[in-house]
Write a protein that holds these residues in place. Structure first.
Motif, PDB file in Angstrom:
ATOM      1  N   HIS A   1       0.792  -1.305  -0.029  1.00 50.93           N
ATOM      2  CA  HIS A   1      -0.085  -0.196  -0.021  1.00 50.93           C
ATOM      3  C   HIS A   1       0.832   1.225   0.041  1.00 50.93           C
ATOM      4  N   ALA A   2       2.060   1.255   0.639  1.00 44.01           N
ATOM      5  CA  ALA A   2       2.967   2.336   0.946  1.00 44.01           C
ATOM      6  C   ALA A   2       3.409   2.682  -0.508  1.00 44.01           C
ATOM      7  N   ILE A   3       4.089   1.430  -1.130  1.00 47.62           N
ATOM      8  CA  ILE A   3       4.317   1.668  -2.707  1.00 47.62           C
ATOM      9  C   ILE A   3       3.309   2.170  -3.556  1.00 47.62           C
ATOM     10  N   THR A   4       2.207   1.580  -3.601  1.00 46.77           N
ATOM     11  CA  THR A   4       1.254   2.153  -4.516  1.00 46.77           C
ATOM     12  C   THR A   4       0.875   3.559  -4.253  1.00 46.77           C
ATOM     13  N   THR A   5       0.793   3.978  -3.025  1.00 45.43           N
ATOM     14  CA  THR A   5       0.663   5.433  -2.532  1.00 45.43           C
ATOM     15  C   THR A   5       1.698   6.358  -3.024  1.00 45.43           C
ATOM     16  N   ALA A   6       3.061   5.912  -2.874  1.00 44.54           N
ATOM     17  CA  ALA A   6       4.192   7.004  -3.213  1.00 44.54           C
ATOM     18  C   ALA A   6       4.061   6.782  -4.618  1.00 44.54           C
ATOM     19  N   HIS A   7       3.756   5.575  -5.472  1.00 44.25           N
ATOM     20  CA  HIS A   7       3.750   5.867  -7.066  1.00 44.25           C
ATOM     21  C   HIS A   7       2.768   6.726  -7.331  1.00 44.25           C
ATOM     22  N   ASN A   8       1.628   6.811  -6.854  1.00 41.70           N
ATOM     23  CA  ASN A   8       0.586   7.354  -7.278  1.00 41.70           C
ATOM     24  C   ASN A   8       0.664   8.856  -6.631  1.00 41.70           C
ATOM     25  N   LEU A   9       1.361   9.280  -5.818  1.00 45.41           N
ATOM     26  CA  LEU A   9       1.408  10.769  -5.564  1.00 45.41           C
ATOM     27  C   LEU A   9       2.466  11.287  -6.505  1.00 45.41           C
ATOM     28  N   LEU A  10       3.453  10.648  -7.167  1.00 43.09           N
ATOM     29  CA  LEU A  10       4.185  11.007  -8.157  1.00 43.09           C
ATOM     30  C   LEU A  10       3.341  11.295  -9.254  1.00 43.09           C
ATOM     31  N   SER A  11       2.376  10.281  -9.721  1.00 45.92           N
ATOM     32  CA  SER A  11       1.604  10.503 -10.892  1.00 45.92           C
ATOM     33  C   SER A  11       0.798  11.835 -10.636  1.00 45.92           C
ATOM     34  N   ALA A  12       0.069  11.921  -9.353  1.00 46.41           N
ATOM     35  CA  ALA A  12      -0.808  13.262  -9.186  1.00 46.41           C
ATOM     36  C   ALA A  12      -0.083  14.506  -9.357  1.00 46.41           C
ATOM     37  N   MET A  13       1.403  14.617  -8.777  1.00 40.15           N
ATOM     38  CA  MET A  13       2.302  15.693  -8.722  1.00 40.15           C
ATOM     39  C   MET A  13       2.542  16.039 -10.369  1.00 40.15           C
ATOM     40  N   ILE A  14       2.701  15.251 -11.127  1.00 41.04           N
ATOM     41  CA  ILE A  14       2.905  15.267 -12.422  1.00 41.04           C
ATOM     42  C   ILE A  14       1.805  16.097 -12.952  1.00 41.04           C
ATOM     43  N   ASP A  15       0.574  15.411 -12.922  1.00 40.10           N
ATOM     44  CA  ASP A  15      -0.718  16.265 -13.689  1.00 40.10           C
ATOM     45  C   ASP A  15      -0.843  17.697 -12.973  1.00 40.10           C
ATOM     46  N   ASN A  16      -0.664  17.756 -11.628  1.00 38.32           N
ATOM     47  CA  ASN A  16      -0.960  18.984 -10.788  1.00 38.32           C
ATOM     48  C   ASN A  16       0.203  20.061 -11.523  1.00 38.32           C
ATOM     49  N   HIS A  17       1.541  19.558 -11.582  1.00 34.36           N
ATOM     50  CA  HIS A  17       2.455  20.693 -12.337  1.00 34.36           C
ATOM     51  C   HIS A  17       1.836  21.039 -13.579  1.00 34.36           C
ATOM     52  N   ILE A  18       1.333  20.132 -14.256  1.00 33.94           N
ATOM     53  CA  ILE A  18       0.978  20.674 -15.725  1.00 33.94           C
ATOM     54  C   ILE A  18      -0.138  21.496 -15.736  1.00 33.94           C
ATOM     55  N   TYR A  19      -1.100  21.083 -14.827  1.00 38.02           N
ATOM     56  CA  TYR A  19      -2.404  22.037 -14.365  1.00 38.02           C
ATOM     57  C   TYR A  19      -1.907  23.441 -14.238  1.00 38.02           C
ATOM     58  N   TRP A  20      -1.013  23.627 -13.111  1.00 40.10           N
ATOM     59  CA  TRP A  20      -0.563  24.897 -12.685  1.00 40.10           C
ATOM     60  C   TRP A  20       0.697  25.740 -13.498  1.00 40.10           C
ATOM     61  N   GLY A  21       0.588  25.271 -14.885  1.00 44.75           N
ATOM     62  CA  GLY A  21       1.460  26.156 -15.825  1.00 44.75           C
ATOM     63  C   GLY A  21       2.574  25.487 -16.475  1.00 44.75           C
ATOM     64  N   ASN A  22       2.818  24.337 -15.620  1.00 42.90           N
ATOM     65  CA  ASN A  22       4.021  23.491 -16.393  1.00 42.90           C
ATOM     66  C   ASN A  22       5.049  24.128 -16.852  1.00 42.90           C
ATOM     67  N   ALA A  23       6.019  24.545 -15.537  1.00 43.80           N
ATOM     68  CA  ALA A  23       7.069  25.365 -15.774  1.00 43.80           C
ATOM     69  C   ALA A  23       8.014  24.546 -16.312  1.00 43.80           C
ATOM     70  N   LEU A  24       8.215  23.070 -16.161  1.00 42.43           N
ATOM     71  CA  LEU A  24       9.284  22.143 -16.279  1.00 42.43           C
ATOM     72  C   LEU A  24       8.967  22.115 -18.087  1.00 42.43           C
ATOM     73  N   GLU A  25       7.715  22.312 -18.442  1.00 44.37           N
ATOM     74  CA  GLU A  25       7.506  22.271 -20.371  1.00 44.37           C
ATOM     75  C   GLU A  25       7.467  20.749 -20.249  1.00 44.37           C
ATOM     76  N   ILE A  26       6.705  20.119 -19.490  1.00 42.16           N
ATOM     77  CA  ILE A  26       6.576  18.643 -19.839  1.00 42.16           C
ATOM     78  C   ILE A  26       5.690  18.453 -21.155  1.00 42.16           C
ATOM     79  N   ASP A  27       6.082  17.672 -21.883  1.00 40.66           N
ATOM     80  CA  ASP A  27       5.241  17.300 -23.210  1.00 40.66           C
ATOM     81  C   ASP A  27       4.240  16.511 -22.713  1.00 40.66           C
ATOM     82  N   THR A  28       2.946  16.605 -22.760  1.00 42.41           N
ATOM     83  CA  THR A  28       1.640  15.865 -22.133  1.00 42.41           C
ATOM     84  C   THR A  28       1.546  14.655 -23.204  1.00 42.41           C
ATOM     85  N   ARG A  29       2.220  14.613 -24.249  1.00 45.19           N
ATOM     86  CA  ARG A  29       2.206  13.352 -24.986  1.00 45.19           C
ATOM     87  C   ARG A  29       3.196  12.408 -24.871  1.00 45.19           C
TER      88      ARG A  29
END
Length: 559
Positions: free
Chosen positions: A134-162
């Motif tokens: 459960h800890a591994i699942t949560t840590a993994h999905n925290l990173l997933s959430a932070m990726i989409d959150n970063h893109i939502y708030w302006g995408n300063a890292l210029e991640i290509d959503t594709r």
């Protein structure tokens, strides 16, 4: 014939000892364990650190031939051998993986052994255990959430959503989640993009936890995860999103190995659990190295057949952790040899000596492959009640022709008393000093040449093939400094080829690499071959249909 008890009935009747007494067998004081109830505990990080200057015991690997869908009792043999070594007076410990809920509720069942060679508490170990997954699942999905959150708030890292490569995970077989579209529902929910789910045991976070040597190494590896790419194809890392610190916090307790016991009250470390046909398939380095400091003999397993499990154990885990295995046990069963000899699954209980003899080519191939790593091996015939004397003798005769010994093991029915002969044989091999372990290929070999080396020397294929896009990707990773990494082959566990129906010991086949994935944090390159799935599905009649609570509130149906 006497009634054959189910695994869970045997486990429930176990005379367990308090976990502090099991720890004491290894010289671990009560203040150095973190109890999870009366029968489970984690080993504290400061205690593990204090062991570093102690000499290592001898490491024994248990692997197997290509299995039937139900598995061949590799974990059962690992547990039985650990009990057998203790029975003959040796200070031995067991190291195995934790169970994934996916196969538990699917077709393969749990991962605690079977019969009278089990680790207990069986229900806990096969379900939520100490919460590591459960800890591994949560840590993994925290990173997933932070990726989409970063893109939502302006995408300063210029991640290509594709080009976001980081998917989500859950510890369940659910084919409906293999491919999804996320962020639907309007502006407030972000930017829709195609993504999907893998099973938790295929997560790079799982691989990282199992290869990291301590918390500092864990956080460094988490930061090195590549989550996607910019339009100029430069990599974006988890550390760029500042996710590594929080992920490490979630994994702090999960990094501590779990200590439990066998039915015969011998110590067992159960920690981590990457899939073997998708990931590298070994329990954690921390658990193995800790056990080696505390016991004279440590019995561990690698997933599925030796073409997958043993190869990855040697070429990834041992290479990365500096481990030097002293001996190998190759588990074979009459029924799996029949299947490799061409017998249909529903006819495996009928005597067929000729089919066993034909199937022995598969066993022979695995013996030859283990020899390539310089580790002495013996064969354990995991005995089933349907086996006949003639079938057993056919296996023994075949193995004797190869200059090795095949030993019948009845630990499933008789516990440690049924595996004494193998225990003595393993001690003799391990103490002989005959092991001259070396990985299959050097670090400096190119990534595609590493893939082709495994294909030709382990799978006995004629060649490895890949589209230009895959070869270009490997070349780009080499240019970026990842050329020294080992390769992790993702393919079917049922065959040396990528065709699960091609049994026995095929050669001359082509292995096509359809996709490659860089696990920069874990430290290997995954080569996906054939129709392998990183998110399995449930069978037509999943085990979940028969798992329930009885009138006393006890779990029934686990196996």
């Amino acid at each position: 014939m006497a009634e054959i008890k189910t695994d869970i009935a045997i486990a429930r009747a176990a005379a367990k000892k308090p976990i502090r007494e099991i720890a004491a067998k290894l010289g671990i004081a009560e203040e150095d364990i973190v109890p999870y109830g009366h029968d489970k505990a984690k080993i504290s990080a400061p205690f593990i650190k204090s062991l570093q200057d102690r000499p290592d015991g001898k490491l024994i690997l248990v692997t197997a031939i290509n299995p039937t869908p139900a598995g061949e009792g590799k974990t059962t043999t690992t547990v039985g051998l650990g009990d057998g070594l203790n029975r003959i007076g040796k200070r031995a410990a067991i190291c195995i993986r934790e169970a994934s809920l996916g196969p538990n509720f699917g077709m393969k069942g749990g991962a605690a052994g079977g019969g009278y060679a089990q680790i207990v508490p069986m229900e806990d170990m096969n379900l939520h255990f100490t919460g590591d997954f459960h800890a591994i699942t949560t840590a993994h999905n925290l990173l997933s959430a932070m990726i989409d959150n970063h893109i939502y708030w302006g995408n300063a890292l210029e991640i290509d959503t594709r080009r976001v490569t980081w998917r989500r995970v859950m510890d369940m077989n659910d084919r409906a989640l293999r491919g999804i579209v996320a962020s639907l529902g309007g502006v407030a929910n972000g930017y829709p993009r195609e993504t999907g789910f893998d099973i938790t045991v295929a997560s790079e976070v799982m691989a990282i936890l199992c290869l990291a040597k301590d918390l500092a190494d864990l956080e460094k590896r988490l930061g090195a995860i590549i989550v996607g790419y910019r339009r100029d194809k430069s990599a974006v890392y988890a550390r760029d999103l500042k996710a590594d610190g929080a992920m490490a916090v979630l994994l702090k307790d999960a990094m501590q190995p779990n200590l439990v016991q066998t039915l015969e009250n011998n110590p067992a470390f159960v920690h981590g659990g990457p899939f073997a046909n998708i990931a590298h398939g070994c329990n954690s380095v921390v658990a193995t190295t800790t056990a080696l400091k505390l016991a004279d003999y440590v019995v561990t397993e690698a997933g599925f057949g030796a073409d997958l499990g043993a190869e990855k154990f040697f070429d990834i885990k041992c290479r990365k952790a500096g481990l030097k295995p002293a001996a190998t046990v190759i588990v074979a069963t009459v029924r799996a040899l029949k299947m490799n000899g061409g017998v249909a699954k529903d006819a495996l209980g009928t005597e067929d000596v000729e089919a066993v003899t034909r199937g022995c080519a598969n066993l022979g191939r695995h013996i030859e492959n283990i020899r390539q790593f310089g580790v002495p091996a013996t064969v354990a015939i995991n005995h089933f009640v349907t086996d006949t004397d003639a079938e057993i003798e056919a296996i023994k005769a075949y193995v004797a022709e190869l200059g090795e010994e095949a030993i019948v093991c009845r630990h499933w029915a008789d516990g440690s008393a049924g595996i004494e002969e193998l225990a003595h044989r393993v001690v003799a091999l391990a103490d002989s000093g005959a092991s001259q372990f070396a990985p299959l290929y050097p670090d400096k070999m190119s990534l595609f040449d590493k893939i082709e080396t495994v294909v030709k020397r382990i799978y006995r294929g004629a060649e490895a093939t890949a589209d230009k896009s895959v070869r270009d990707q490997l070349a780009a990773w080499e240019e970026a400094g990842y050329g020294d990494l080992p390769v992790c082959m993702a393919k079917t566990q049922y065959s040396f080829s990528t065709d699960p129906t091609l049994r026995g010991a095929p050669d001359g086949h082509t292995v096509h690499v359809r996709e490659v994935r860089l696990s920069a944090g874990a430290g290997f390159v995954v080569a996906i071959c054939g129709e392998i799935m990183t998110m399995p599905g449930l069978p037509s009649k999943p085990a979940a249909e028969t798992i329930r609570l009885n009138a006393d509130g006890e779990v029934e149906g686990l196996f």
